[in-house]
Design a protein around this motif. Structure first.
Motif, mmCIF file in Angstrom:
data_model
loop_
_atom_site.group_PDB
_atom_site.id
_atom_site.type_symbol
_atom_site.label_atom_id
_atom_site.label_comp_id
_atom_site.label_asym_id
_atom_site.label_seq_id
_atom_site.Cartn_x
_atom_site.Cartn_y
_atom_site.Cartn_z
ATOM 1 N N LEU A 336 0.821 -1.209 0.000
ATOM 2 C CA LEU A 336 0.000 0.000 0.000
ATOM 3 C C LEU A 336 0.854 1.259 0.000
ATOM 4 N N GLU A 337 1.808 1.287 0.889
ATOM 5 C CA GLU A 337 2.634 2.493 0.987
ATOM 6 C C GLU A 337 3.522 2.657 -0.250
ATOM 7 N N THR A 338 3.902 1.553 -0.840
ATOM 8 C CA THR A 338 4.676 1.621 -2.082
ATOM 9 C C THR A 338 3.846 2.246 -3.196
ATOM 10 N N LYS A 340 1.327 4.234 -2.871
ATOM 11 C CA LYS A 340 1.157 5.665 -2.578
ATOM 12 C C LYS A 340 2.398 6.449 -2.977
ATOM 13 N N ALA A 341 3.539 5.894 -2.650
ATOM 14 C CA ALA A 341 4.793 6.583 -2.982
ATOM 15 C C ALA A 341 4.959 6.725 -4.491
ATOM 16 N N LEU A 342 4.540 5.699 -5.214
ATOM 17 C CA LEU A 342 4.723 5.748 -6.669
ATOM 18 C C LEU A 342 3.793 6.778 -7.312
ATOM 19 N N LEU A 344 2.664 9.429 -5.889
ATOM 20 C CA LEU A 344 3.231 10.726 -5.511
ATOM 21 C C LEU A 344 4.413 11.086 -6.404
ATOM 22 N N LYS A 345 5.309 10.134 -6.589
ATOM 23 C CA LYS A 345 6.471 10.380 -7.453
ATOM 24 C C LYS A 345 6.024 10.688 -8.880
ATOM 25 N N ILE A 348 4.958 14.328 -8.832
ATOM 26 C CA ILE A 348 6.038 15.292 -8.608
ATOM 27 C C ILE A 348 6.991 15.338 -9.793
ATOM 28 N N GLU A 349 7.159 14.201 -10.447
ATOM 29 C CA GLU A 349 8.045 14.153 -11.612
ATOM 30 C C GLU A 349 7.267 14.288 -12.913
ATOM 31 N N LEU A 363 6.829 6.144 -16.478
ATOM 32 C CA LEU A 363 7.665 5.031 -16.031
ATOM 33 C C LEU A 363 7.414 4.695 -14.565
ATOM 34 N N ILE A 367 5.981 1.038 -12.947
ATOM 35 C CA ILE A 367 6.463 0.258 -11.802
ATOM 36 C C ILE A 367 5.267 -0.261 -11.014
ATOM 37 N N ASN A 370 3.484 -3.063 -12.690
ATOM 38 C CA ASN A 370 4.235 -4.315 -12.657
ATOM 39 C C ASN A 370 4.085 -5.009 -11.308
#
Lengths: 480, 480, 480, 480
Positions: A336-338, A340-342, A344-345, A348-349, A363, A367, A370
């Motif tokens: 779950l946290e992964t 969320k982080a993705l 967000l990234k 931001i990117e 990209l 991730i 996948n």
């Protein structure tokens, strides 16, 4: 008419009288009252109604650039990172209404169409391409809050690597005629989810199709003449929210789509007879970037729900002190946290693309897609491993309303719940992972973006290895 | 009456009028005609009929030592390795009739009872133990070809490690009175599979139970006064073999068993009020050795069926040339041949036990049951990964009998099959892995012998490490 | 003296003449010239020198708040998200110099000390606590650019759950006396990495220690009287960068630390004889948040290097067209981008803590450290699976300088590299995953933050399930 | 001369003066005294000596059919299942001497040659085939107890699927001339394990080779003119059995084999210039059946040793009560007993082949070799996960012989062992899994029979699916 409410959705679909076959019979009467569709259409209704919730209106709609009326936020063409956040916020509000169980809530296809409209420059000046048709259709859909399904997979006749269809009668849908009014399509496409309960169907070629007459993209109303949707059997277990808390509400149905010489009028053709564009438009457009962003946002909500269900089981039967239980739940937390982080990234990117729209980093989202097809089935496994015999001890609502109730109350009570609430919890876990509905959800998540093995190949080839390769080469040349 | 035929089974069960609650109602009328039970009872009928198949009679029955009449081979108390092979052969003949999908075909409980009867010496001279009751009941069951279910798990109220029930009204079944006629049982036990469609129910304590009044073992007729079976909802999808090839035939039902002050007559009590025996009898008896042998033999047949289904999918859509497909199938082959090797080893390394019966090597069979709960779910995952969208494209039989059939014939054809046969294949794969029936099978195999984590702890503690430890110690003492 | 250069580091450590035992002998002479230490000290030297690189100076140092001289950026106490980014940037510059292979480059312990200094408020007014000693020591270390190691694990005598040491002579280090000059420590601690080649050693208790005399924290010079470092055997393969590209440079050494009645002067005691603080300081302080941030930042650089090595092998022997190769590499890509996303999220979701410092989000970083111990070993497995026999065909540099060279040139050439470059590539892959150095790196990453199983339990208990649990409970109460 | 003893082996190899290059220098003097070879040659010596152990003589040798002298049992051409058991018994006696760490103890190549000799009928009457040369060489080897290595892999220049060498100067060894005395070979082959310390080298083509001049099989003495063995660096850690209990004894060395216009005399040519035979002989012969039987028998002994080491660690630090520890060990137990079951099945299901020899069931053994490359690396992972920091706390023997010993005695003691024995245990675990020797063992087991992915494809294609497929088809045709 701007953003619609639920009743408008229901009545519009009912009026279409789309040709939908189920269990050997065409649906007659209002499809919204048919047992296989009423639950999901009611859930869809609630999504549209939410647009008129006073507290959420500003988060779920924005001002149409044409009319200044409120239109659905999932139609927003983002120009800033903040726009992306707005889109995600809206997507997750809707997803929370169904706990992420509806893979094809309307925001998905709204996003697809928005991406098409944001990439029309790729079609300008190309033969047999009509970017203006996309723009016009996008605006029409946005202003009328259309619901849409889509289809692009060819029938699974032969999945060998170098198979090409060799049949007089088309199997995979193709153009069989070009006439003054438009193009004529014959053949089939697989699996339109929600096929038959949307206003429109968007049809397009998957990359690597076979022959220019299979290279096209268009959208037509669901009730177009000659268009038929054939259903698998319904996975609605029944009406009871106690017994079938998920399938009674969120069973989206998958349909085979048959084109029996269907006319697509020219003003609805996006491109045709153009192999190169048909093969490359999806890849070059912002389609993937935006749909991935929608899907991953929804999957986060779904994963939160899974985590809630798991913890609910754990507390019900008091197993939180087993190390292996903690370990299993931590797998879900990590996932779950992964995710969320993705997301967000990816925001931001995000970068402004050639046409001026803000694309989330594709990209990074690749991730996430996948990962998910591998971990979602693991979630369902964890629920089974923790629920154990509790997932078989699941008498139905009627049993609780019979004279046997007092036995159930005594013998099925749990540490932190009475018998009835405990059975509701376990029936939910069962519907999530073991009912025909639940397993279809799992299959759906496994294959949402195609074969997981192909996803990893695509990732490999789209990843820029050069900087890391160069670092190694430099290192190898360095002496002590 | 010796080995019975199918009609005898059906009529005997129908006459019992056992109290079975399903969907809030007691079953009335003949249970063999109830939609939830008729399929499985019909499959059970075929098993009994096979005993009178001229070609198989000698493999499925043997001469009763009492009457010289033919009795079911699964009652055979083995004295030689050849007897073990005979038992396995019989078990696998029956299993092939249902492709191993019936975890509780009658040979399972016949084996349990045979093991009890072969271990009665452990009870001789022990307080409150009645070995002669076991012997008598075993002979009675054998000579009348009784069908039996069993139950031993306590309700899943609280699964913390040191939980003991603290409730005035019993939850987990216990002895509440000892009277002249027998013992009185009150409370519940979980999950009797096939509960309600067998002649008898054998009840016993799981090791680690709580208090001497919960330490017992007995068997009583299913229609004993005060005994109630409460069903989960039925996973029979329907009658159609096309749509539900497995659930229409093999849905065994799981029931909660409620003892409402049930009298167990003394001649049916095997032991009671004996904590030590209740905790150790199962472990010291040949129970595990013989039931493991039955279960692993059946699972081999089931795995063969899974392999057949997988290869059928592969050939249907022509995907055998993908390396990852080959790799996935090879996992199943490895599992299948491993199971075969383990059964073989258990027979070759069988030893005569203290009571003169030939026990298959229990440790070898423990290996097999440590493996299977991990690989069977993987089989279902492999089927989903290979079947892909084909597992969603599954219209029902009615659709093939409607006017839409010609569309299906054209658009759902496959490389090596016509549309109808292809859909039958995929519906079978779906019923095996994705229907409520299929997922219950998976859960059942995961937990057949209890929590997989406990199985591995048991294996660790029952394995003799000394020779290997000694080899290491010797090696460490050796100089160069 | 502000940020030092490499020569200053070398000469300071050489002058300490710390007691270091290796292979049964104390190191005599300059430790920087000893074969077991010269490589890693030279690599450390380069890190310090980089601080004076004109282009990077501003990224690697900042102005001391005391002296306005440049001091190492890893000493920076962050007050803004931008400060966190600065810290990460510096950490990754240093990591790139050793490709993340040095788990204890000085920035790690600088970070630890900075976290201590930023959490001193937790010690104010508590018995036997000396926050001012921490502050003073932090400033002293920062202004003098001290290198530090640390140790906290007790000897692995008995790892049973409820073991407490019962021995007259201490085994695990403890306070044996409190005298006017300070406290006296006797016993051992495990494993000080880089023990013996740093200025100082910071000693502290692990949570769950045994008895108040084992609850303390202090820092002393490495050459304190009675302090001994005992080395395992060196994993430096040799001097040659061709043969041992990693171990010749980055072998950090692990040491057992023995306290033979070592005096810790009062001004170096941070706390002692305080069970509660000793058990909670680490957990409540910003220790984890900041060290996790450092470690994950470094691991990203290491993962990039692994990816570069893998791609280098793939191109060398031309295997990129195998689907299973693509799949394996994509696992590394997924891991790398996930780690990047998690660091980013930890920074964006950073919050100012009670003492005014900007803490990265600890939970997000916990996700990363739950992942890495599982995936790093998989990286090494992937390298072995792709490198295959190439990892055995690795003649040494001398062979290439002998008359046999022309044979090697011919027979060991590869698709995209000559024989010598190809062997260098494979020897690098071997040193990364198969040399004693490489496997120690793997073990180190497995256990950096302790037992992976405990990490997942900690994650489970530190995660807030309530919102998701509540969502499930609300859903269960909703009717259709 | 019949079965030899160890001295005879040593002296014969020393006399050969084979051309072996290591570290850029040719070995001069007695190779048995060279640090890189003396350990393994001494271990090999002990194997031969065991043949003269009075108690084991009859199990390790049999009467030569030619001379009635005792010859090595691994040369036995089996005609009965009992012969297979004899072979296995002998193989496992030898394996126990080195705990299965020597993959190329002489019985391996004896088995290869025996299989060749038992399959010569396949060559009769075929062009350029000389079955009589095989028979003669087999008898010569048997009667003289020759040690042999072999080589068949081509250099790893380019591993793309359709790569064929295109080079004027040969890289992969090939026939460059056919002259009166024999054939002339030029080029290289990879990796002869024990290359340089055997009497002979057997050379053959791998299937799928490129061009008829690369299709051959022959055996020549190791000291043939123009034949060179080039070593990787030695993984012998040193002489000390304390420090390097495995590598000081069992490091077999891998060599590149270079043929610098080597003459193979006609009487040593088995076949040449015959593409069909070169591609099919190995597959059709009993080569695989017999070598698999040898390898799996050895691996069982190795797995027993691993299990002993694991249990030794567990008892040393007292961690057997952790459930996850039990679970991990049970994985090894499952693997071990599975391997034993598979060997047993291969023997019981052995069949006499066309040439009259008793072949163990090859498919069953293929199962075993599909398993082992996946589980052996897991064993090493388990050792690392259980050993943890204990695998870094490994001071060397010298340390225990220095004045620091008393510190080690106190601080490194363990629950059930003194410090010295504890360190010996952990150094053994380290040498097994983390030293350069240990990781080479892991790589070796991963690839013993080639790429694991290819092994699973081979298994898929060699498995008979028909009976299971048919069972499914029959089931699908059955009505309810």
């Amino acid at each position: 008419m701007p953003a619609i409410n639920g009743d408008e959705y229901i009545s519009r679909i009912d009026q279409l009288k789309t040709t939908v076959w189920i269990e050997g019979n065409p649906v007659t009467g209002n499809i919204s009252e048919h047992p296989a569709f009423k639950g999901v259409m009611n859930s869809q209704k609630k999504l549209y109604d939410l647009q008129y919730n006073e507290q959420l209106k500003n988060q779920l709609t924005y001002q149409s650039p044409l009319t200044e009326e409120p239109v659905g936020m999932s139609y927003l063409q983002p120009r800033t990172i903040d726009d992306l956040v707005k889109r995600r916020t809206m997507i997750q509000y809707w997803a929370k209404l169904n706990n992420g169980m509806m893979g094809r809530s309307p925001d998905y296809m709204n996003t697809v169409l928005m991406a098409f409209a944001s990439s029309v420059d790729l079609l300008r000046g190309k033969p047999n391409c009509f970017p203006e048709n996309i723009t016009r259709f996008y605006e029409y859909a946005r202003e009328n809050d259309l619901s849409i399904t889509h289809t692009f997979i060819d029938p699974q006749v032969n999945r060998a690597q170098y198979y090409f269809e060799d049949s007089d009668e088309p199997i995979a849908a193709k153009i069989v005629n070009r006439i003054e009014e438009g193009i004529i399509i014959k053949g089939a496409k697989l699996l339109a989810t929600q096929g038959g309960i949307t206003d429109e169907i968007l049809v397009l070629s998957a990359a690597g199709f076979d022959g220019k007459e299979r290279g096209f993209s268009f959208s037509i109303p669901s009730n177009s003449k000659g268009l038929k949707f054939i259903c698998r059997d319904s996975f609605v277990g029944g009406n009871s929210a106690f017994n079938y808390p998920l399938s009674s509400r969120f069973e989206e149905m998958d349909t085979i789509v048959i084109f029996d010489n269907v006319l697509v009028p020219w003003n609805r053709v996006f491109y045709y007879d153009n192999v190169e564009i048909s093969n490359s438009f999806i890849e070059k457009s912002s389609y993937l970037a935006f749909t991935l962003h929608q899907v991953v946002s929804r999957r986060i909500v779904k994963t939160e729900f899974v985590l809630g269900v798991v913890q609910s089981i754990i507390e019900t039967i008091n197993i939180m002190d087993y190390q292996h239980v903690q370990e299993k739940v931590s797998e879900i937390i990590v996932a779950l946290e992964t995710m969320k982080a993705l997301v967000l990234k990816s925001e931001i990117e995000a970068k402004v693309d050639d046409t001026g729209y803000m694309r989330p980093d594709q990209l990074t989202l690749q991730i996430a897609i996948n990962l998910f097809p591998k971990i979602y089935p693991r979630f369902t496994e964890i629920i089974q491993l923790l629920g154990a015999s509790g997932l078989m001890t699941i008498p139905t609502e009627n049993t609780f309303q019979s004279s046997i109730k007092k036995d159930l109350d005594q013998y099925l009570q749990a540490k932190s719940k009475n018998a009835e609430d405990r059975i509701k919890t376990f029936r939910l876990a069962w519907d999530l992972t073991m009912s025909s509905f639940g397993t279809r959800e799992t299959l759906y998540e496994r294959f949402f973006f195609g074969d997981p093995i192909k996803l990893s190949s695509q990732l490999y080839f789209s990843y820029d290895m050069k900087p890391y390769l160069k670092r190694v080469e430099t290192f190898l040349k360095t002496d002590n």
